[in-house]
Design an enzyme around this catalytic site. Structure first.
Site, PDB file in Angstrom:
ATOM      1  N   ASP A 160       0.848  -1.174   0.000  1.00 14.34           N
ATOM      2  CA  ASP A 160       0.000   0.000   0.000  1.00 14.34           C
ATOM      3  C   ASP A 160       0.898   1.243   0.000  1.00 14.34           C
ATOM      4  O   ASP A 160       2.119   1.157   0.145  1.00 14.34           O
ATOM      5  CB  ASP A 160      -0.943  -0.008   1.210  1.00 14.34           C
ATOM      6  CG  ASP A 160      -2.239   0.727   0.931  1.00 14.34           C
ATOM      7  OD1 ASP A 160      -2.254   1.598   0.031  1.00 14.34           O
ATOM      8  OD2 ASP A 160      -3.244   0.460   1.611  1.00 14.34           O
ATOM      9  N   TYR A 161       0.272   2.379  -0.151  1.00 18.06           N
ATOM     10  CA  TYR A 161       0.941   3.659  -0.381  1.00 18.06           C
ATOM     11  C   TYR A 161       1.983   3.968   0.707  1.00 18.06           C
ATOM     12  O   TYR A 161       1.642   4.199   1.847  1.00 18.06           O
ATOM     13  CB  TYR A 161      -0.130   4.747  -0.404  1.00 18.06           C
ATOM     14  CG  TYR A 161       0.245   6.071  -0.999  1.00 18.06           C
ATOM     15  CD1 TYR A 161      -0.214   6.424  -2.260  1.00 18.06           C
ATOM     16  CD2 TYR A 161       1.006   6.987  -0.298  1.00 18.06           C
ATOM     17  CE1 TYR A 161       0.087   7.672  -2.812  1.00 18.06           C
ATOM     18  CE2 TYR A 161       1.318   8.217  -0.839  1.00 18.06           C
ATOM     19  CZ  TYR A 161       0.854   8.563  -2.092  1.00 18.06           C
ATOM     20  OH  TYR A 161       1.162   9.800  -2.620  1.00 18.06           O
TER      21      TYR A 161
END
Length: 774
Positions: free
Chosen positions: A310-311
């Protein structure tokens, strides 16, 4: 039996195979083979052997430099500002230098072609980019939020939503969606509950399968299908205090029995990619967890796609206190099983040195690169990197009339009728003056909710007011007043009340459209209260005080604490955030053109003090039902009942249904046998309607304590007035498996109770009992 009757082996596999045996004790090895559930490797069609592909990638890998390989493991973002698509300073140079393998947040045929040309025409090896995007519940045509879709309990409708999303997104150059989110969530304070399928393992697993099927279709090489992503791996929905990104502290048994099964269901359905979670599990951030990413995902389940973080979650392992610096974080992530770094540029900036200094093996980099290149190959990008950037197809595909109709259909199927005292709904034909009041009554931006991808928030959505006005007959006056505010800062204010109450007084019926602003749910949108925000509650009470019939249309992405409304408002319809055609869908339900059929995929608490709450909790040694009324020393609250406001699986209709007692095909089954449970459902009202028939089972005694009930099957049926239908579910021992005391996964002999009922709280008859024998 329809596809929705999900208790055969295909449907049970998510539960049966969700728990591996990596941590099993010596006792597990001695378990009878009849009761030990094997773990089947995932073998999706896209993973079939392809000698030509292997030879192509072998040749390409042999010609790649280390920096070019690391580039394939790097995912960076584009931006979409008011002026259109933009790239951050330096990113275009990174693409041209072969330092980037994938881009997200870039769409439209023209823009993705521009970026693809940079990679294909301007780099040494001409490796095409992979374009990803958060296509969660629609791309341009927006469907109800994911939790709302789950409330339909209609797997075909959910699959259709994902299919339409893929068709629109791929027409704008997107190859890859960061969906479905399959996190089980049982804490309504957590804003990302809106993005998932709710609290249940079984329902969540079946919805995970449906969404993967919708996005990926039958052929990843088709230009209207896209890679799906199972996220967030794992246990992100168990964040402490319901606060996003917070620590998760659960047992491995809970992980395996509750949080992993929907991920395994996605693997079994052939999901192409996985995304790591922000949270830690067992003290290790998910992006650095070899246990999750290698031991479970690869070795136990046989997943053959690639894993993206994820980011910036690799970067975040430093503030977690797990990595001393970004270089170590990158090494830990790559060695744990991460293949692609989203936005953090940790691999880009540090991984080459880690290889040179011997802390990362080049073989692991080659393996990760191969996984990414294989997906590009299977999408057909090496044959034609521009096959997804067809401007004519883009123009012909977006907002097709059939897509808009599908969005309207899914929206009305998602709505849950929570209360209808005195049959206030459907709206009476002689209601000559309708007042539509509330901050969500005529707000286009709020109709499509969070994670609305490329959806037009300003002009396309049909509001509740617009939908009612369009549907009302000639001579019917439909007027609107905002009346209240959902902004937290406006609590206690009465601005707008006078106008709204004056409208209410001159109307025959009041539709109060209230709830949460669209960005009050979703990522980074946790709350410590579940009440109606702003001054909505005060206005609602004033509207009820007029004595006019009031219908509360609730729009939100989580369960709200609406105990006062349940006591005082005659009719309540939960419409979630219903999407582009939401206003028309609300009107369809309010006027009776569609008979509501939604059922809650999540429990509604009476107040925030009850959360986390879910239907399949366990008994205590002092359950409240064993005490006399008012008994003190039992498991209870002093100030509120234990029971929730609305139970999982609950939802009303404009008709009524009667359930016969359940019957069993046999009183017992052995390890290789099965039992079929049946009940006859009758529409006892005067309208045709759909009913979600639900199967629940309780394991009375186990080597570890078991939930008081578990969903094991469901089927949605349509019945005409007076019509009856017998619904049957087949159970095998595999459906009764769990993680046992020795951490092995399988079933145990013993006695079980079974209900076929309209909800988890409506045990339509005395439960029937059956035995699972040795």
């Amino acid at each position: 039996m329809t596809r929705s009757a999900r208790v055969l082996l295909a449907g049970a596999a998510a539960l049966a195979f969700a728990s591996g045996t990596a941590h099993a004790s010596a006792a597990a090895a001695q378990t009878s083979p009849q009761t030990q559930v094997p773990v089947a490797p995932a073998e999706p069609d896209w993973a079939r052997p392809d000698a030509q592909m292997d030879a192509f990638i072998d040749d390409l890998l042999a010609r790649m430099t280390l920096q070019e390989k690391i580039g394939q493991l790097t995912l960076l973002t584009s931006d979409w500002e008011s002026t259109g698509p933009t790239m951050r300073e330096g990113y275009k140079q990174d693409i041209a230098a072969g330092r980037v393998g994938a881009i997200f947040n870039a769409y439209t045929a023209a823009y993705t072609r521009e970026l693809q040309e940079m990679a294909v025409e301007g780099t040494r090896l001409k490796i095409p980019l992979l374009f990803g995007y958060d296509v969660i519940h629609g791309h341009r045509t927006i469907f109800p939020i994911s939790l709302g879709e789950a409330a339909s309990w209609d797997l075909d409708a959910i699959e259709t939503s994902a299919r339409v999303s893929a068709q629109e997104a791929t027409a704008e150059g997107i190859h890859w969606t960061f969906s479905p989110m399959v996190d089980v969530s049982r804490d309504a304070r957590w804003g990302r509950m809106s993005e998932g399928a709710g609290e249940d393992v079984f329902l969540g697993s079946e919805i995970a399968r449906a969404r993967v099927r919708g996005y990926q279709g039958e052929d990843l090489g088709a230009v209207d299908t896209m890679l799906a992503t199972a996220k967030h791996f794992a246990a992100y929905g168990a964040a402490q205090a319901g606060r996003d990104y917070h620590t998760v502290d659960i047992s491995e048994r809970t992980l395996r029995d509750v949080y992993l099964p929907p991920f395994k269901a996605a693997v079994d359905e052939g999901v192409a990619t996985f995304m790591t979670a922000f949270n830690e599990y067992d003290g290790v951030p998910a992006s650095g967890s070899k246990f999750l990413l290698t031991d479970v995902l690869r070795h136990e389940w046989g997943f053959d796609g690639f894993v993206v973080t994820d980011y910036t979650s690799i970067n975040e392992m430093v503030p977690h206190g797990y990595s001393r610096d970004l270089a170590q974080a990158g090494e830990q992530a790559l060695n744990a099983g991460v293949d692609m770094d989203m936005q953090g540029a940790v691999f880009m900036e540090n991984l080459a040195r880690s290889v040179e200094e011997g802390r990362v093996d080049t073989a692991k980099i080659d393996r990760a690169v191969r996984r990414v290149l294989e997906m590009k190959y299977r999408l057909g990008l090496f044959d034609d990197p521009y096959r997804y950037v067809d401007a004519a197809r883009e123009k012909a595909t977006l907002y097709k009339p059939e897509f808009l109709e599908a969005a309207r259909d899914v929206a009305r199927k998602s709505m849950v009728l929570l209360k209808n005292e005195g049959n206030v709904l459907p709206l009476a034909a002689d209601a000559g003056r309708i007042a539509v009041i509330g901050p969500l009554a005529d707000s286009k931006a709020d109709m499509i909710g969070s994670w609305a991808a490329g959806g037009d928030r300003e002009t396309r959505p049909v509001t509740v007011f617009e939908g009612i006005a369009a549907r009302a007959g000639n001579g019917v006056s439909v007027e609107h007043a905002k009346g209240a505010s959902y902004e937290f800062a406006d609590a206690g204010k009465t601005d707008g009340f006078a106008e709204a109450l004056a409208l209410a007084e001159r109307s025959d019926v009041i539709v109060a459209a209230m709830g949460e602003k669209w960005d009050m749910t979703g990522e980074a949108a946790s709350r410590t209260t579940l009440d109606l925000p702003g001054n909505q509650q005060a206005l609602l009470e004033a509207l009820v005080a007029t004595g006019k019939p009031v219908v509360l249309v609730l729009l939100s992405g989580r369960p709200n604490a609406i105990a006062w409304a349940d006591e005082n408002v005659p009719a309540i319809l939960h419409a979630w955030y219903p999407g582009t055609q939401g206003g028309h869908a609300v009107a369809d339900v309010l006027f009776g053109d569609y008979n509501p059929s939604g059922k809650l995929p999540v429990t509604f608490p009476r107040n925030v003090g009850q959360v986390p709450i879910h239907y399949d909790m366990k008994n205590t040694g002092r359950p409240i039902e064993l005490g006399a009324p008012g008994a003190k020393y039992v498991s209870r609250y002093l100030d509120t009942p234990n029971d929730p406001l609305y139970r999982f699986g609950y939802g009303l209709s404009y008709t009524t249904f009667a359930y016969s007692p359940a019957t069993l095909s046999a009183a017992s089954m052995g390890p290789g046998g099965s039992i079929t449970a049946s009940a006859t459902i009758t529409n006892t009202g005067d309208r045709a309607g759909e009913e979600v028939v639900q199967l629940y089972v309780r394991d009375l005694v186990g080597s570890v304590t078991r939930p008081v009930q578990e969903l094991k099957g469901f089927e949605k049926i349509m019945l005409e007035p007076g019509e009856s239908r017998t619904v049957s579910f087949t159970l095998t021992p595999r459906d009764l498996a769990f993680t046992r005391a020795d951490m092995s996964h399988g079933w145990e002999p013993g006695e079980f109770q079974l209900w076929i009922a309209p909800s988890s709280g409506a045990k339509a008859s005395t439960p029937v009992t059956f035995t699972l024998t040795e």
